[in-house]
Scaffold this motif. Structure first.
Motif, PDB file in Angstrom:
ATOM      1  N   MET A  36       0.718  -1.255   0.071  1.00 27.19           N
ATOM      2  CA  MET A  36      -0.276  -0.030   0.065  1.00 27.19           C
ATOM      3  C   MET A  36       0.804   1.185   0.009  1.00 27.19           C
ATOM      4  N   LEU A  37       1.921   1.201   0.661  1.00 25.61           N
ATOM      5  CA  LEU A  37       2.842   2.363   0.720  1.00 25.61           C
ATOM      6  C   LEU A  37       3.921   2.474  -0.317  1.00 25.61           C
ATOM      7  N   ASP A  38       3.957   1.716  -1.288  1.00 25.68           N
ATOM      8  CA  ASP A  38       4.916   1.630  -2.402  1.00 25.68           C
ATOM      9  C   ASP A  38       4.920   3.017  -3.193  1.00 25.68           C
ATOM     10  N   PRO A  39       3.728   3.504  -3.525  1.00 24.02           N
ATOM     11  CA  PRO A  39       3.790   4.758  -4.191  1.00 24.02           C
ATOM     12  C   PRO A  39       4.181   6.124  -3.260  1.00 24.02           C
ATOM     13  N   VAL A  40       4.205   5.877  -1.957  1.00 25.62           N
ATOM     14  CA  VAL A  40       4.683   7.079  -1.284  1.00 25.62           C
ATOM     15  C   VAL A  40       6.105   7.483  -1.522  1.00 25.62           C
ATOM     16  N   MET A  41       6.424   8.655  -1.534  1.00 26.56           N
ATOM     17  CA  MET A  41       7.695   9.257  -1.873  1.00 26.56           C
ATOM     18  C   MET A  41       7.787  10.209  -0.631  1.00 26.56           C
ATOM     19  N   VAL A  42       9.238  10.111  -0.020  1.00 23.53           N
ATOM     20  CA  VAL A  42       9.433  10.990   1.179  1.00 23.53           C
ATOM     21  C   VAL A  42      10.435  11.919   0.665  1.00 23.53           C
ATOM     22  N   ASP A  43      10.290  12.923   1.094  1.00 22.67           N
ATOM     23  CA  ASP A  43      11.342  13.942   0.657  1.00 22.67           C
ATOM     24  C   ASP A  43      12.283  14.002   2.003  1.00 22.67           C
ATOM     25  N   VAL A  44      13.451  13.595   1.627  1.00 21.80           N
ATOM     26  CA  VAL A  44      14.655  13.337   2.604  1.00 21.80           C
ATOM     27  C   VAL A  44      16.087  13.554   1.679  1.00 21.80           C
ATOM     28  N   TYR A  45      16.644  14.233   2.613  1.00 21.94           N
ATOM     29  CA  TYR A  45      18.105  14.284   2.182  1.00 21.94           C
ATOM     30  C   TYR A  45      18.304  15.098   0.877  1.00 21.94           C
ATOM     31  N   GLY A  46      17.237  15.884   0.679  1.00 28.01           N
ATOM     32  CA  GLY A  46      17.288  16.674  -0.562  1.00 28.01           C
ATOM     33  C   GLY A  46      16.774  16.125  -1.878  1.00 28.01           C
ATOM     34  N   ALA A  47      16.094  15.117  -1.598  1.00 27.45           N
ATOM     35  CA  ALA A  47      15.637  14.199  -2.715  1.00 27.45           C
ATOM     36  C   ALA A  47      14.413  13.570  -2.481  1.00 27.45           C
ATOM     37  N   ALA A  48      13.502  13.176  -3.386  1.00 28.54           N
ATOM     38  CA  ALA A  48      12.382  12.415  -3.219  1.00 28.54           C
ATOM     39  C   ALA A  48      12.773  10.816  -3.367  1.00 28.54           C
ATOM     40  N   MET A  49      12.462  10.249  -2.275  1.00 23.98           N
ATOM     41  CA  MET A  49      12.948   8.510  -2.318  1.00 23.98           C
ATOM     42  C   MET A  49      11.590   8.015  -1.939  1.00 23.98           C
ATOM     43  N   PRO A  50      11.543   6.758  -2.677  1.00 25.92           N
ATOM     44  CA  PRO A  50      10.547   5.811  -2.007  1.00 25.92           C
ATOM     45  C   PRO A  50      10.564   5.333  -0.797  1.00 25.92           C
ATOM     46  N   GLY A  86      -2.751  10.592  -0.213  1.00 24.90           N
ATOM     47  CA  GLY A  86      -3.772  10.560  -0.762  1.00 24.90           C
ATOM     48  C   GLY A  86      -4.646   8.953  -0.308  1.00 24.90           C
ATOM     49  N   LEU A  87      -3.782   8.308   0.454  1.00 24.87           N
ATOM     50  CA  LEU A  87      -4.348   7.041   0.659  1.00 24.87           C
ATOM     51  C   LEU A  87      -5.481   7.045   1.857  1.00 24.87           C
ATOM     52  N   GLY A  88      -5.667   8.103   2.654  1.00 24.81           N
ATOM     53  CA  GLY A  88      -6.668   8.263   3.815  1.00 24.81           C
ATOM     54  C   GLY A  88      -6.169   7.534   4.672  1.00 24.81           C
ATOM     55  N   LEU A  89      -4.631   7.578   5.020  1.00 19.69           N
ATOM     56  CA  LEU A  89      -4.135   6.999   6.148  1.00 19.69           C
ATOM     57  C   LEU A  89      -3.430   8.010   7.273  1.00 19.69           C
ATOM     58  N   ASN A  90      -3.499   7.831   8.436  1.00 21.23           N
ATOM     59  CA  ASN A  90      -3.476   8.628   9.424  1.00 21.23           C
ATOM     60  C   ASN A  90      -2.511   8.130  10.513  1.00 21.23           C
ATOM     61  N   PRO A  91      -1.188   8.008  10.278  1.00 19.20           N
ATOM     62  CA  PRO A  91       0.029   7.654  11.087  1.00 19.20           C
ATOM     63  C   PRO A  91      -0.072   7.989  12.438  1.00 19.20           C
TER      64      PRO A  91
END
Length: 185
Positions: A36-50, A86-91
Protein backbone atom coordinates in the motif's frame (compact mmCIF):
# COMPACT_ATOMS: atom_id res chain seq x y z
CA UNK A 1 15.59 -1.25 -39.91
CA UNK A 2 13.88 -3.57 -42.32
CA UNK A 3 11.38 -5.09 -39.90
CA UNK A 4 10.19 -3.78 -36.54
CA UNK A 5 11.35 -5.60 -33.41
CA UNK A 6 8.02 -7.07 -32.30
CA UNK A 7 9.66 -8.82 -29.33
CA UNK A 8 10.94 -5.49 -28.01
CA UNK A 9 7.54 -3.82 -28.48
CA UNK A 10 5.85 -6.73 -26.71
CA UNK A 11 8.38 -6.59 -23.85
CA UNK A 12 7.75 -2.87 -23.38
CA UNK A 13 3.96 -3.34 -23.45
CA UNK A 14 4.25 -6.20 -20.94
CA UNK A 15 6.29 -3.84 -18.75
CA UNK A 16 3.40 -1.35 -18.74
CA UNK A 17 0.96 -4.12 -17.73
CA UNK A 18 3.33 -5.32 -14.98
CA UNK A 19 3.67 -1.78 -13.63
CA UNK A 20 -0.13 -1.61 -13.46
CA UNK A 21 -0.21 -4.86 -11.46
CA UNK A 22 2.32 -3.39 -9.01
CA UNK A 23 0.31 -0.17 -8.71
CA UNK A 24 -2.84 -2.19 -8.02
CA UNK A 25 -1.04 -4.18 -5.31
CA UNK A 26 -0.69 -0.88 -3.47
CA UNK A 27 -4.40 -0.08 -3.66
CA UNK A 28 -5.98 -1.32 -0.50
CA UNK A 29 -9.18 -3.23 -0.17
CA UNK A 30 -9.66 -2.95 3.59
CA UNK A 31 -6.73 -5.09 4.72
CA UNK A 32 -3.23 -3.92 5.58
CA UNK A 33 -0.69 -4.67 2.87
CA UNK A 34 2.92 -3.47 2.81
CA UNK A 35 2.56 -2.70 -0.91
CA UNK A 36 0.00 0.00 0.00
CA UNK A 37 2.86 2.38 0.79
CA UNK A 38 4.92 1.62 -2.34
CA UNK A 39 3.77 4.75 -4.22
CA UNK A 40 4.64 7.01 -1.23
CA UNK A 41 7.65 9.23 -1.91
CA UNK A 42 9.43 10.87 1.05
CA UNK A 43 11.38 14.14 0.79
CA UNK A 44 14.63 13.36 2.65
CA UNK A 45 18.27 14.30 2.13
CA UNK A 46 17.23 16.82 -0.51
CA UNK A 47 15.55 14.27 -2.77
CA UNK A 48 12.28 12.36 -3.12
CA UNK A 49 12.86 8.71 -2.20
CA UNK A 50 10.51 5.72 -2.07
CA UNK A 51 9.43 5.01 1.50
CA UNK A 52 10.98 1.53 1.41
CA UNK A 53 14.43 3.17 1.06
CA UNK A 54 14.12 5.04 4.35
CA UNK A 55 12.08 2.61 6.47
CA UNK A 56 11.00 -1.00 7.02
CA UNK A 57 7.30 -1.65 6.50
CA UNK A 58 5.49 -4.56 8.14
CA UNK A 59 1.96 -5.71 8.95
CA UNK A 60 1.85 -6.88 12.58
CA UNK A 61 -1.95 -7.21 12.39
CA UNK A 62 -4.50 -7.53 9.60
CA UNK A 63 -5.59 -3.90 9.94
CA UNK A 64 -2.33 -2.26 11.05
CA UNK A 65 0.83 -1.19 9.25
CA UNK A 66 4.07 -0.57 11.11
CA UNK A 67 6.77 1.65 9.60
CA UNK A 68 10.17 1.54 11.32
CA UNK A 69 12.12 4.61 10.14
CA UNK A 70 15.86 3.98 10.05
CA UNK A 71 17.02 7.57 10.63
CA UNK A 72 15.15 9.20 13.50
CA UNK A 73 15.51 12.65 11.89
CA UNK A 74 13.31 11.46 8.98
CA UNK A 75 10.31 10.38 11.09
CA UNK A 76 8.35 13.61 10.56
CA UNK A 77 9.08 13.60 6.80
CA UNK A 78 7.84 10.00 6.50
CA UNK A 79 4.72 10.81 8.54
CA UNK A 80 4.00 13.86 6.37
CA UNK A 81 4.49 11.86 3.15
CA UNK A 82 2.04 9.17 4.33
CA UNK A 83 -0.58 11.77 5.36
CA UNK A 84 -0.28 13.61 2.03
CA UNK A 85 -0.24 10.45 -0.11
CA UNK A 86 -4.01 10.47 -0.72
CA UNK A 87 -4.36 6.96 0.70
CA UNK A 88 -6.54 8.14 3.58
CA UNK A 89 -4.08 6.91 6.22
CA UNK A 90 -3.41 8.66 9.53
CA UNK A 91 -0.09 7.54 11.11
CA UNK A 92 0.61 7.70 14.85
CA UNK A 93 4.23 8.29 15.87
CA UNK A 94 5.89 6.28 18.63
CA UNK A 95 9.59 7.18 18.67
CA UNK A 96 11.03 6.10 15.31
CA UNK A 97 8.06 3.82 14.59
CA UNK A 98 4.86 4.85 12.89
CA UNK A 99 1.73 2.82 13.55
CA UNK A 100 -0.85 3.19 10.81
CA UNK A 101 -4.33 1.77 11.43
CA UNK A 102 -6.04 0.83 8.18
CA UNK A 103 -9.62 2.10 8.42
CA UNK A 104 -12.60 0.13 7.15
CA UNK A 105 -13.51 1.30 3.67
CA UNK A 106 -16.84 3.09 3.42
CA UNK A 107 -18.81 3.43 0.18
CA UNK A 108 -17.40 6.87 -0.61
CA UNK A 109 -13.80 5.72 -0.05
CA UNK A 110 -14.39 2.64 -2.22
CA UNK A 111 -15.57 4.86 -5.08
CA UNK A 112 -12.50 7.05 -4.59
CA UNK A 113 -10.22 3.99 -4.75
CA UNK A 114 -12.03 2.83 -7.87
CA UNK A 115 -11.27 6.20 -9.52
CA UNK A 116 -7.60 5.87 -8.54
CA UNK A 117 -7.56 2.38 -10.08
CA UNK A 118 -9.04 3.81 -13.30
CA UNK A 119 -6.35 6.49 -13.35
CA UNK A 120 -3.60 3.85 -13.01
CA UNK A 121 -5.18 1.82 -15.81
CA UNK A 122 -5.35 4.88 -18.08
CA UNK A 123 -1.65 5.62 -17.44
CA UNK A 124 -0.86 2.04 -18.42
CA UNK A 125 -2.92 2.36 -21.62
CA UNK A 126 -1.09 5.59 -22.51
CA UNK A 127 2.25 3.82 -22.04
CA UNK A 128 1.10 0.97 -24.30
CA UNK A 129 -0.08 3.43 -26.96
CA UNK A 130 3.28 5.22 -26.80
CA UNK A 131 5.02 1.91 -27.52
CA UNK A 132 2.62 1.37 -30.44
CA UNK A 133 3.43 4.85 -31.76
CA UNK A 134 7.17 4.08 -31.62
CA UNK A 135 6.61 0.84 -33.52
CA UNK A 136 4.40 2.49 -36.14
CA UNK A 137 6.92 5.32 -36.60
CA UNK A 138 9.63 2.72 -37.20
CA UNK A 139 7.49 0.97 -39.82
CA UNK A 140 6.73 4.27 -41.60
CA UNK A 141 10.39 5.25 -41.55
CA UNK A 142 11.45 1.89 -43.00
CA UNK A 143 8.78 2.17 -45.69
CA UNK A 144 9.88 5.71 -46.54
CA UNK A 145 13.54 4.64 -46.77
CA UNK A 146 12.61 1.79 -49.09
CA UNK A 147 13.65 -0.93 -46.60
CA UNK A 148 10.08 -2.20 -46.39
CA UNK A 149 7.51 -2.72 -49.15
CA UNK A 150 4.12 -1.06 -48.79
CA UNK A 151 2.32 -4.41 -48.33
CA UNK A 152 4.85 -5.51 -45.67
CA UNK A 153 4.49 -2.18 -43.89
CA UNK A 154 0.72 -2.67 -43.77
CA UNK A 155 1.14 -6.20 -42.36
CA UNK A 156 3.57 -4.99 -39.67
CA UNK A 157 1.26 -2.11 -38.78
CA UNK A 158 -1.65 -4.54 -38.38
CA UNK A 159 0.50 -6.82 -36.19
CA UNK A 160 1.55 -3.94 -33.97
CA UNK A 161 -2.08 -2.80 -33.69
CA UNK A 162 -3.20 -6.32 -32.74
CA UNK A 163 -0.48 -6.49 -30.09
CA UNK A 164 -1.65 -3.13 -28.75
CA UNK A 165 -5.31 -4.19 -28.70
CA UNK A 166 -4.41 -7.39 -26.81
CA UNK A 167 -2.50 -5.46 -24.15
CA UNK A 168 -5.25 -2.84 -23.79
CA UNK A 169 -7.78 -5.66 -23.32
CA UNK A 170 -5.48 -7.14 -20.66
CA UNK A 171 -5.42 -3.80 -18.83
CA UNK A 172 -9.23 -3.56 -18.99
CA UNK A 173 -9.56 -7.06 -17.58
CA UNK A 174 -7.14 -6.33 -14.70
CA UNK A 175 -9.01 -3.07 -13.96
CA UNK A 176 -12.38 -4.82 -13.95
CA UNK A 177 -11.08 -7.44 -11.51
CA UNK A 178 -9.57 -4.79 -9.21
CA UNK A 179 -12.77 -2.69 -9.25
CA UNK A 180 -14.82 -5.75 -8.19
CA UNK A 181 -12.30 -6.41 -5.42
CA UNK A 182 -12.47 -2.80 -4.20
CA UNK A 183 -16.27 -2.60 -4.26
CA UNK A 184 -16.71 -5.94 -2.49
CA UNK A 185 -17.92 -5.40 1.08
Amino acid sequence: MAEPDIKDLERRMNGAVETLRQDFAGLRTGRANTAMLDPVMVDVYGAAMPINQVATISTPEARLLSVQVWDRSNVSAVEKAIRNSGLGLNPMTEGSTLRIPVPELNEERRREMSKVASKYAEQSKVAIRNVRRDGMDGVKKSEKNGDLAQDDAKKWSERIQKLTDDHIAQVDEILSHKEKEIMQV
